[in-house]
Design a protein around this motif. Structure first.
Motif, PDB file in Angstrom:
ATOM      1  N   PRO A 104      29.068  19.480 -25.890  1.00 48.65           N
ATOM      2  CA  PRO A 104      28.611  20.015 -24.604  1.00 48.65           C
ATOM      3  C   PRO A 104      27.101  19.888 -24.393  1.00 48.65           C
ATOM      4  O   PRO A 104      26.306  20.077 -25.320  1.00 48.65           O
ATOM      5  N   VAL A 105      26.720  19.531 -23.166  1.00 46.13           N
ATOM      6  CA  VAL A 105      25.326  19.549 -22.736  1.00 46.13           C
ATOM      7  C   VAL A 105      25.269  20.393 -21.459  1.00 46.13           C
ATOM      8  O   VAL A 105      25.789  19.988 -20.425  1.00 46.13           O
ATOM      9  N   SER A 131      22.187  21.989 -20.604  1.00 49.24           N
ATOM     10  CA  SER A 131      20.796  22.014 -20.168  1.00 49.24           C
ATOM     11  C   SER A 131      20.067  20.858 -20.817  1.00 49.24           C
ATOM     12  O   SER A 131      20.588  20.214 -21.748  1.00 49.24           O
ATOM     13  N   VAL A 132      18.858  20.579 -20.366  1.00 46.89           N
ATOM     14  CA  VAL A 132      18.102  19.476 -20.933  1.00 46.89           C
ATOM     15  C   VAL A 132      17.801  19.708 -22.407  1.00 46.89           C
ATOM     16  O   VAL A 132      17.719  18.762 -23.197  1.00 46.89           O
ATOM     17  N   GLU A 133      17.679  20.963 -22.811  1.00 44.56           N
ATOM     18  CA  GLU A 133      17.406  21.269 -24.219  1.00 44.56           C
ATOM     19  C   GLU A 133      18.547  20.817 -25.130  1.00 44.56           C
ATOM     20  O   GLU A 133      18.325  20.469 -26.299  1.00 44.56           O
ATOM     21  N   ASP A 134      19.769  20.796 -24.606  1.00 45.87           N
ATOM     22  CA  ASP A 134      20.926  20.416 -25.421  1.00 45.87           C
ATOM     23  C   ASP A 134      20.942  18.928 -25.763  1.00 45.87           C
ATOM     24  O   ASP A 134      21.688  18.501 -26.652  1.00 45.87           O
ATOM     25  N   VAL A 187      33.259  19.489 -16.951  1.00 47.01           N
ATOM     26  CA  VAL A 187      32.169  19.045 -16.087  1.00 47.01           C
ATOM     27  C   VAL A 187      31.191  20.188 -15.826  1.00 47.01           C
ATOM     28  O   VAL A 187      31.591  21.290 -15.459  1.00 47.01           O
ATOM     29  N   VAL A 188      29.910  19.899 -16.035  1.00 44.11           N
ATOM     30  CA  VAL A 188      28.846  20.857 -15.749  1.00 44.11           C
ATOM     31  C   VAL A 188      28.086  20.378 -14.519  1.00 44.11           C
ATOM     32  O   VAL A 188      27.602  19.242 -14.488  1.00 44.11           O
ATOM     33  N   GLU A 189      28.015  21.207 -13.502  1.00 46.42           N
ATOM     34  CA  GLU A 189      27.210  20.930 -12.317  1.00 46.42           C
ATOM     35  C   GLU A 189      25.957  21.783 -12.396  1.00 46.42           C
ATOM     36  O   GLU A 189      26.014  22.990 -12.149  1.00 46.42           O
ATOM     37  N   PRO A 190      24.819  21.192 -12.767  1.00 42.88           N
ATOM     38  CA  PRO A 190      23.602  21.974 -13.006  1.00 42.88           C
ATOM     39  C   PRO A 190      23.133  22.708 -11.752  1.00 42.88           C
ATOM     40  O   PRO A 190      23.282  22.204 -10.631  1.00 42.88           O
ATOM     41  N   THR A 191      22.551  23.855 -11.962  1.00 40.94           N
ATOM     42  CA  THR A 191      21.922  24.578 -10.864  1.00 40.94           C
ATOM     43  C   THR A 191      20.596  23.904 -10.521  1.00 40.94           C
ATOM     44  O   THR A 191      20.102  23.048 -11.265  1.00 40.94           O
ATOM     45  N   GLU A 192      20.009  24.277  -9.388  1.00 42.15           N
ATOM     46  CA  GLU A 192      18.703  23.744  -9.011  1.00 42.15           C
ATOM     47  C   GLU A 192      17.664  24.052 -10.086  1.00 42.15           C
ATOM     48  O   GLU A 192      16.805  23.226 -10.391  1.00 42.15           O
TER      49      GLU A 192
END
Length: 356
Positions: free
Chosen positions: A182-183, A185-188, A315-320
């Protein structure tokens, strides 16, 4: 200039052009690498066509770009009354993109989809910025850019290097990241081995996000995921699904790190050997087929996402806020102009050219 590689030697293909006559010799019927027959679909009877252009793509024929080229085959047949034919070779049948571009520099009758990141490696460094992470906020900015004087100047410089862009209005897609873990966030992304096309711009563009980019041909990615050589890959949904990468990598983050408009490029030497009518038929065909491709893409992208979800992809839909963190992480990329050989103030120049 990179060393020009005769890709025909490695995979047993005989692709050559008699420039003065416009005739093309047939491609060999099998490859040493796969042992599978090479098949193509032609826009006309190639025995009767005066000019044959071999379009080689890494994608499957079912993807939007594949459908776009099938439309191009219809259009060129109509426009030229069979004088010019397009042969379509999907699924990397004629080899990897870099080798094909090298063959163009030898004057061969080949056309591929390629992007600014590749052109930077072929002697036009400023072109590479169009593939920078999170450069564009909308497709409208892309179209404004390709109509700008700056963009036309880059095309002219590329032509001097031996490569002719036939059209730039094709949507390849928003590039997202598919991974085996899983990813969210950008940190992942830290330390994850992510496949990118083999060019410096895309490699560093992903490295700045914290990943360990791994350049390889698209046709090798499925096996690399199977063997855990890589932890993921990035591409538009149509390509990720078309190559069946979701069968192994079950996590998708819709980061949209690149709005990827793509270009159709061929040998400038080969193009110059054509008559004016033949040149016009080709350029008009590729622009019109690009418009068709874009319509197919808009519908297909949502369908691919639904298919991936139904086949077990998380599926991950990132927040703003999460996307802003990606953009902040990517910002140092645009301070590396010296590394890429960019002109002074290039980022500002391009932002202005795209209407900002």
């Amino acid at each position: 200039m990179k060393k020009m590689i005769l890709f025909v030697a490695g995979i047993g293909l005989a692709v050559c052009l008699t420039a003065c006559s416009g005739e093309s010799k047939p491609v060999a019927e099998s490859t040493e690498k796969t042992g599978e027959s090479i098949t193509n679909e032609s826009s006309a009877d190639k025995e009767n066509a005066e000019v044959v252009l071999q379009v080689a793509i890494e994608n499957s024929a079912s993807e939007p770009v594949g459908q776009g080229f099938k439309k191009a085959q219809e259009l060129i047949d109509e426009k030229s009354n069979g004088e010019v034919a397009i042969e379509l070779y999907p699924d990397s049948q004629l080899g990897d993109k870099s080798s094909l571009i090298d063959s163009m520099l030898l004057g061969e009758n080949v056309c591929v989809l390629a992007d600014g990141a590749f052109y930077a490696d072929y002697g036009v460094p400023d072109f590479g910025i169009v593939f920078g992470p999170f450069l564009f906020d909308s497709w409208e900015q892309c179209w404004t850019l390709i109509d700008s004087d700056w963009y036309q100047e880059q095309c002219a410089k590329l032509e001097e290097k031996g490569l002719k862009i036939l059209a730039s209005n094709w949507i390849y897609g928003e590039r997202h990241t598919l991974t085996t873990e899983p990813v969210n966030s950008v940190e992942d992304l830290a330390g994850m081995k992510i496949r990118v096309p083999s060019n410096e711009i895309q490699s560093i563009g992903f490295d700045v996000l914290g990943a360990a980019s791994t350049g390889m041909a698209l046709g090798d990615v499925y096996q690399a995921l199977q063997t855990k050589t890589i932890d993921g890959a990035e591409n538009p949904l149509g390509t990720l699904y078309g190559r069946k990468l979701h069968e192994i990598a079950k996590y998708l983050i819709l980061d949209g790190h690149v709005k990827n408009f793509t270009t159709l490029v061929c040998s400038a030497e080969w193009f110059d050997s054509l008559t004016k009518d033949q040149q016009d038929w080709l350029t008009e065909t590729m622009v019109e087929a690009g418009e068709f491709n874009n319509g197919v893409y808009e519908k297909a992208d949502a369908e691919y996402l639904d298919l991936m979800k139904s086949e077990g992809v998380t599926v991950v839909e990132p927040t703003e806020e999460q996307l802003e963190a990606f953009k902040e992480k990517a910002a140092p990329f645009y301070e590396m102009g010296d590394k890429f050989g960019w002109s002074d103030g290039l980022y500002k120049t391009v932002r202005e050219a795209m209407g900002e």
